[in-house]
Design an enzyme around this catalytic site. Sequence first.
Site, mmCIF file in Angstrom:
data_model
loop_
_atom_site.group_PDB
_atom_site.id
_atom_site.type_symbol
_atom_site.label_atom_id
_atom_site.label_comp_id
_atom_site.label_asym_id
_atom_site.label_seq_id
_atom_site.Cartn_x
_atom_site.Cartn_y
_atom_site.Cartn_z
ATOM 1 N N GLU A 2 0.816 -1.214 0.000
ATOM 2 C CA GLU A 2 0.000 0.000 0.000
ATOM 3 C C GLU A 2 0.846 1.258 0.000
ATOM 4 O O GLU A 2 0.535 2.223 -0.698
ATOM 5 C CB GLU A 2 -0.924 0.041 1.229
ATOM 6 C CG GLU A 2 -2.149 -0.828 1.131
ATOM 7 C CD GLU A 2 -1.829 -2.277 1.331
ATOM 8 O OE1 GLU A 2 -0.676 -2.567 1.720
ATOM 9 O OE2 GLU A 2 -2.674 -3.123 1.094
ATOM 10 N N HIS B 103 -10.308 -5.475 10.294
ATOM 11 C CA HIS B 103 -10.975 -5.257 9.016
ATOM 12 C C HIS B 103 -12.269 -4.487 9.178
ATOM 13 O O HIS B 103 -13.105 -4.483 8.283
ATOM 14 C CB HIS B 103 -11.263 -6.606 8.335
ATOM 15 C CG HIS B 103 -10.020 -7.305 7.893
ATOM 16 N ND1 HIS B 103 -9.157 -7.920 8.759
ATOM 17 C CD2 HIS B 103 -9.494 -7.450 6.660
ATOM 18 C CE1 HIS B 103 -8.152 -8.436 8.078
ATOM 19 N NE2 HIS B 103 -8.325 -8.168 6.811
#
Lengths: 414, 389
Positions: free
Chosen positions: A150, A219
């Site tokens: 990322e 998450h």
Amino acid sequence: MSAILQGAGAGAAAALSPFNSIDSNKLVAHSRSSLSVRSKRYIVAGSDEGTNKSFGSSSLIARRSQPLMIPNAVAATKADTASSSTPSKSGHELLLFEALQEGLEEEMDRDPHVCVMGEDVGHYGGSYKVTKGLADKFGDLRVLDTPICENAFTGMGIGAAMTGLRPVIEGMNMGFLLLAFNQISNNCGMLHYTSGGQFTIPVVIRGPGGVGRQLGAEHSQRLESYFQSIPGIQMVACSTPYNAKGLMKAAIRSENPVILFEHVLLYNLKESIPDEEYICNLEEAEMVRPGEHITILTYSRMRYHAMQAAKTLVNKGYDPEVIDIRSLKPFDLHTIGNSVKKTHRVLIVEECMRTGGIGASLTAAINENFHDYLDAPVMCLSSQDVPTPYAGTLEEWTVVQPAQIVTAVEQLCQ
Amino acid sequence: MALSRLSSRSNGIARPFSAAFNRFISTDTTPITIETSLPFTAHLCDPPSRSVESSSQELLDFFRTMALMRRMEIAADSLYKAKLIRGFCHLYDGQEAVAIGMEAAITKKDAIITAYRDHCIFLGRGGSLHEVFSELMGRQAGCSKGKGGSMHFYKKDSSFYGGHGIVGAQVPLGCGVAFAQKYNKEEAVTFALYGDGAANQGQLFEALNISALWDLPAILVCENNHYGMGTAEWRAAKSPSYYKRGDYVPGLKVDGMDAFAVKQACKFAKDHALEKGPIILEMDTYRYHGHSMSDPGSTYRTRDEISGVRQERDPIERIKKLVLSHDLATEKELKDMEKEIRKEVDDAIAKAKDCPMPEPSELFTNVYVKGFGTESFGPDRKEVKAALP
């Protein structure tokens, strides 16, 4: 703002007023100004355990009348008067992720500088199918499958944006973008300033966040509160297929870096959206349900909890005004202010954590600006300050449920 | 073997004034071949030859520009001590050969991105002394309008992408610029510079992986001055062969104090990147100053070491010797050139000192792009301290 269909950036006019919002869809409003349309919204529910979930069972939930075209349904009537339903060819029905894909595809068709980068966005079609079919259509150079890094690919997207490309960077889950926080904060947000205006960074950073169905703590993160202080970026949260497509298009056209927050549980919302091209204003809030007694400010998934609570409240005799703030940075204090001046009570319902969340900033903003208009302290319902647990019952208690909203409204309206 | 030109002295022409002298030489582009000081060490590729094509014009140019860079950095040192420059100031003296050699090998369409030791690279890319000093002193005429500072020099029209404060973060940005160059089918490359300290950042390897995967024209240049702030490279890196760290990506180790070696390596790298994808260059260089002005630079290395490098490997001295040995100028002419440079720098500083500080309204400009229309004063849109343009 009237330049939207000429392809200029979706900038807001300096002074926002309800009239302007109609301007933004001038072309469309022309042909439809006389119609008050009722749109039925079908919410496809997942398999719930039936307790107080936002979508309830699989029954149809008819929305308050909301004209398709005008984001601020100021002209919308509260009670549904029977009106001629629109002919079926006025719009097409699709799910929220399809709306995002449509918006993305249209912008990629329109401007060859737009490209998408993220994990599994290309050949796999996107982990939430938002980029499905795009790789086949546009090729590997415009829909880029990145390795799992990322920090690097966000940085690369920003570097590419410095030269004039318009990348749409997808975080598979918003939480993963924490790894790219440095790039987003320092390079994305600040480069325009530190270079004295030489470089613009027209990126869109998007991805699903929020509490899902027992996805676990890592998450289920809500990053809007983490990013809100970064100067130079804009943050928007979509909640319906209509505004998802509109905001996606506006974000891509904007010269500023925009972070588009989607929600994992909202991807399968179904709605009918116009066939014509339209854009939603990035800095505007959406009036979901006009009312008189209390202003409920919300965004993303909590909109549906708020509307669920609104149904119960109406039955109890209250008349809540529900506003989906949509623009998390900067806040649309114009719409919010008008509402506060009308109702004098504010309840903020959000999915962020209590501490340092969007609601906290919004509470401060309202108190600072509209203190004289308030009859009661601003109340903020947020998620608990805990990591999201796995167990279903516990997870339910971390987020705000409609029953809590009803109780809060009753408390405030005493 | 260095070819020696016929010395003009032997023609018996009286030497004109230095200005006219420069004009005389500057039309002369007879090629001179120069040997680099050391051979190149290569990883996964064939090293380029040690013989570098140059010309007398280029030699004098090198000398002049490097002397200018050196003088600029020394002047910045004094300005910092006089408290006209505040905050962080990272000086590049000792490393000028990297900046100059790189410029000589590429065009303004090729992009350069570097970290915070960016004053000289900015100058090499076409920035003016006035812009440099104004920005360092936070004045309006600075290249970033005084809002960036020492670590944020940018020059968009010469493809200079900065100027970044966070160690290593510029490398993914550089690979992104390379990606855009490939996307737009420009036949250009991007040089992403970083230091030996930054070479241990994970995002470098992430970016390198993507660049190699997508065949991007990215050239990663490690300016190895052997110290990551106060930590020597042997204490920070298990493998100090930074040019080999690319593993599957070819690399080249270059003597970074020799401007011609740098030029040759950059030319080689550009050709390689356009055809075959990324490559790593390691420039073996040295900085005389500490990491920044707040670092004396002597607590982690000995003064003997610093003066030793200055005596044996100084890049300007090397060029000076070449100029003298090729009879392109006399000692006196070079000294005059240096005096001129000193004056130029002093003039630029004086001019920058006269420049006003930014207007208070500049605090709020360029946060968002103009035309956006929103007043951005925090999330609450207060009636305002300043309305945004």
